[in-house]
Design an enzyme around this catalytic site. Structure first.
Site, PDB file in Angstrom:
ATOM      1  N   GLY A  19     -12.278 -27.715  66.498  1.00  0.00           N
ATOM      2  CA  GLY A  19     -11.082 -26.735  66.196  1.00  0.00           C
ATOM      3  C   GLY A  19     -10.156 -27.174  65.349  1.00  0.00           C
ATOM      4  N   ASP A  64      -9.320 -40.904  76.471  1.00  0.00           N
ATOM      5  CA  ASP A  64      -8.830 -39.782  77.242  1.00  0.00           C
ATOM      6  C   ASP A  64      -7.279 -39.671  77.431  1.00  0.00           C
ATOM      7  OD1 ASP A  64      -8.044 -37.649  79.089  1.00  0.00           O
ATOM      8  OD2 ASP A  64     -10.172 -37.995  80.086  1.00  0.00           O
ATOM      9  N   SER A 144       1.951 -23.256  71.255  1.00  0.00           N
ATOM     10  CA  SER A 144       0.978 -22.071  71.126  1.00  0.00           C
ATOM     11  C   SER A 144       2.145 -20.911  71.531  1.00  0.00           C
ATOM     12  CB  SER A 144       0.199 -22.241  72.646  1.00  0.00           C
ATOM     13  OG  SER A 144      -0.392 -20.712  72.928  1.00  0.00           O
ATOM     14  N   TYR A 157      -0.950 -22.823  82.111  1.00  0.00           N
ATOM     15  CA  TYR A 157      -1.197 -23.132  80.537  1.00  0.00           C
ATOM     16  C   TYR A 157       0.152 -22.787  79.983  1.00  0.00           C
ATOM     17  CZ  TYR A 157      -2.838 -23.101  75.899  1.00  0.00           C
ATOM     18  OH  TYR A 157      -2.946 -23.481  74.509  1.00  0.00           O
TER      19      TYR A 157
HETATM   20  P1  NDP Z   1     -10.755 -26.843  70.818  1.00  0.00           P
HETATM   21  O1  NDP Z   1     -11.226 -26.789  72.367  1.00  0.00           O
HETATM   22  O2  NDP Z   1     -11.727 -26.786  70.042  1.00  0.00           O
HETATM   23  O3  NDP Z   1     -10.346 -28.535  70.734  1.00  0.00           O
HETATM   24  C1  NDP Z   1      -9.664 -29.322  71.635  1.00  0.00           C
HETATM   25  C2  NDP Z   1      -9.433 -30.747  71.259  1.00  0.00           C
HETATM   26  O4  NDP Z   1      -8.726 -31.435  72.253  1.00  0.00           O
HETATM   27  C3  NDP Z   1     -10.885 -31.215  71.242  1.00  0.00           C
HETATM   28  O5  NDP Z   1     -10.932 -32.212  69.775  1.00  0.00           O
HETATM   29  C4  NDP Z   1     -10.881 -32.040  72.330  1.00  0.00           C
HETATM   30  O6  NDP Z   1     -11.610 -33.447  72.015  1.00  0.00           O
HETATM   31  C5  NDP Z   1      -9.562 -32.664  72.609  1.00  0.00           C
HETATM   32  N1  NDP Z   1      -9.159 -32.806  74.079  1.00  0.00           N
HETATM   33  C6  NDP Z   1      -9.179 -32.216  75.114  1.00  0.00           C
HETATM   34  N2  NDP Z   1      -9.085 -32.795  76.188  1.00  0.00           N
HETATM   35  C7  NDP Z   1      -8.879 -34.148  75.741  1.00  0.00           C
HETATM   36  C8  NDP Z   1      -8.567 -35.166  76.335  1.00  0.00           C
HETATM   37  N3  NDP Z   1      -8.406 -35.062  78.061  1.00  0.00           N
HETATM   38  N4  NDP Z   1      -8.432 -36.301  75.981  1.00  0.00           N
HETATM   39  C9  NDP Z   1      -8.453 -36.253  74.532  1.00  0.00           C
HETATM   40  N5  NDP Z   1      -8.781 -35.218  73.945  1.00  0.00           N
HETATM   41  C10 NDP Z   1      -8.692 -34.101  74.347  1.00  0.00           C
HETATM   42  O7  NDP Z   1      -9.382 -26.300  70.944  1.00  0.00           O
HETATM   43  P2  NDP Z   1      -8.095 -25.805  69.707  1.00  0.00           P
HETATM   44  O8  NDP Z   1      -8.581 -26.594  68.606  1.00  0.00           O
HETATM   45  O9  NDP Z   1      -8.247 -24.597  69.941  1.00  0.00           O
HETATM   46  O10 NDP Z   1      -6.999 -26.495  70.469  1.00  0.00           O
HETATM   47  C11 NDP Z   1      -6.314 -27.621  69.952  1.00  0.00           C
HETATM   48  C12 NDP Z   1      -4.767 -27.233  70.392  1.00  0.00           C
HETATM   49  O11 NDP Z   1      -4.372 -26.031  69.841  1.00  0.00           O
HETATM   50  C13 NDP Z   1      -4.651 -27.583  71.737  1.00  0.00           C
HETATM   51  O12 NDP Z   1      -3.335 -28.131  72.081  1.00  0.00           O
HETATM   52  C14 NDP Z   1      -4.676 -25.672  72.071  1.00  0.00           C
HETATM   53  O13 NDP Z   1      -3.761 -25.841  73.485  1.00  0.00           O
HETATM   54  C15 NDP Z   1      -3.656 -25.277  70.847  1.00  0.00           C
HETATM   55  N6  NDP Z   1      -3.871 -23.853  70.792  1.00  0.00           N
HETATM   56  C16 NDP Z   1      -5.197 -23.335  70.586  1.00  0.00           C
HETATM   57  C17 NDP Z   1      -5.124 -21.806  70.324  1.00  0.00           C
HETATM   58  C18 NDP Z   1      -6.448 -20.959  70.350  1.00  0.00           C
HETATM   59  O14 NDP Z   1      -6.397 -19.713  70.378  1.00  0.00           O
HETATM   60  N7  NDP Z   1      -7.649 -21.788  70.164  1.00  0.00           N
HETATM   61  C19 NDP Z   1      -3.756 -21.186  70.228  1.00  0.00           C
HETATM   62  C20 NDP Z   1      -2.833 -21.872  70.417  1.00  0.00           C
HETATM   63  C21 NDP Z   1      -2.550 -23.278  70.625  1.00  0.00           C
HETATM   64  P3  NDP Z   1     -12.802 -34.123  73.159  1.00  0.00           P
HETATM   65  O15 NDP Z   1     -13.220 -33.041  73.926  1.00  0.00           O
HETATM   66  O16 NDP Z   1     -13.639 -34.729  72.246  1.00  0.00           O
HETATM   67  O17 NDP Z   1     -11.898 -35.223  74.061  1.00  0.00           O
HETATM   68  C1  8X3 Z   2      -4.173 -20.341  72.946  1.00  0.00           C
HETATM   69  C2  8X3 Z   2      -3.521 -18.940  72.751  1.00  0.00           C
HETATM   70  O1  8X3 Z   2      -3.177 -16.891  73.949  1.00  0.00           O
HETATM   71  O2  8X3 Z   2      -4.886 -17.958  74.815  1.00  0.00           O
HETATM   72  O3  8X3 Z   2      -2.860 -21.125  73.237  1.00  0.00           O
HETATM   73  O4  8X3 Z   2      -2.649 -18.680  75.155  1.00  0.00           O
HETATM   74  S1  8X3 Z   2      -3.537 -18.020  74.145  1.00  0.00           S
END
Ligand code: NDP
Ligand code: 8X3
Length: 257
Positions: A19, A64, A144, A157
């Protein structure tokens, strides 16, 4: 466009395996920013290192963010070449579940608070001392829209992302005296693995989240992160809300279905 922090800056990206973090790592690498890429999925980190090492220096940290000891040990283990972090992207995080509060799963609640809030704090705590010593650095916290607006079934969340908003403001205030820039990006709907995680592998539900409109792509957020870190050193972009054009609020999305 030149990086103003350091001629050869080093960025530390949590959640670089997927992501937004992955897109940011790729964009930074193509702009010759040295990288520490973090996540739990070692295979993905290895593949990414192989790909990005063609452009820049890359170091992998597999941990982690919930595991306090692992966070501090991993960051303490950085070789000298990577130990001065100029840019910290606090990105690792996810939503776990989408349930009405009375039906919420306690394990999901704990995961969201432990990863999105406490994990971000552990990583920051380990990295801030050198930034303070260097009197320079840039921390970007990925919040977010869920940290600006509570929506139905978002409860915990949203709480975790409201906490990120508060921590972002608190960091900016407290690190001001050290010359460290702190800012947040608060995205709306971005098409990543986020919904797969939220819906625990229910791919139909995950795919439906992004159907009927054009969601943001992770590269859209990476572009803005890169813009933030390439501003002149007197400019700090403190807080941004970024939405797909089809999204007006957490609950209003103009879908054509
Ligand atoms: P993804 O699920 O694609 O990526 C999440 C990333 O976080 C992965 O690389 C994962 O790596 C890492 N991660 C999750 N849990 C852990 C953990 N316990 N320890 C270490 N690494 C962890 O999601 P996004 O790219 O969308 O999310 C990235 C950020 O953006 C988050 O903070 C999310 O809340 C925020 N966000 C996302 C939105 C969306 O609509 N997608 C909107 C707004 C905010 P791995 O599994 O390899 O550990
Ligand atoms: C991720 C976007 O709308 O699912 O933070 O909360 S939403």
């Amino acid at each position: 466009m030149s990086i103003t922090i350091n001629d050869k800056p080093t960025a530390f990206i949590t959640g670089a395996t997927s992501g937004i973090g992955l897109a940011t790592a790729k964009l930074f690498a193509s702009n010759r920013i040295n990288l520490v890429i973090c996540g739990r999925r070692k295979k993905r980190l290895n593949e990414l290192k192989k790909e990005l090492s063609r452009h820049t220096k890359v170091f992998i940290l597999e941990f982690d963010v919930q595991d306090k000891k692992a966070v501090f040990e991993a960051i303490a283990s950085l070789p000298d070449e990577f130990s001065n972090i100029d840019i910290l992207i606090n990105n690792a995080g996810n939503a776990h579940g989408l349930d009405s509060i009375e039906e919420g799963n306690i394990d999901d609640w704990e995961a969201m608070l432990d990863i999105n809030v406490k994990g971000l704090l552990y990583v920051s705590k380990a990295i801030m001392p050198k930034m303070i010593k260097n009197k320079a650095g840039h921390i970007i916290n990925i919040g977010s829209i869920a940290g600006k607006e509570v929506y139905p079934m978002g409860n915990v969340y949203c709480a975790s992302k409201y906490a990120v908003d508060a921590i972002n403001q608190g960091m900016r205030i407290d690190l001001n005296k050290h010359g460290i820039r702190v800012g947040a990006i608060n995205p709306g709907l971005v098409e990543t693995e986020f919904s797969k995680v939220r819906f625990k592998g229910d791919d139909g539900r995950a795919e439906a989240t992004y159907k009927g409109y054009k969601p943001l792509q992770p590269e859209d957020i990476a572009d803005v992160i890169h813009f933030m870190v390439t501003r002149p050193s007197h400019v700090n972009i403190a807080d941004l809300l970024i939405l797909p054009t089809a999204q007006a609020s957490a609950t209003i999305v103009n879908k054509e279905l």
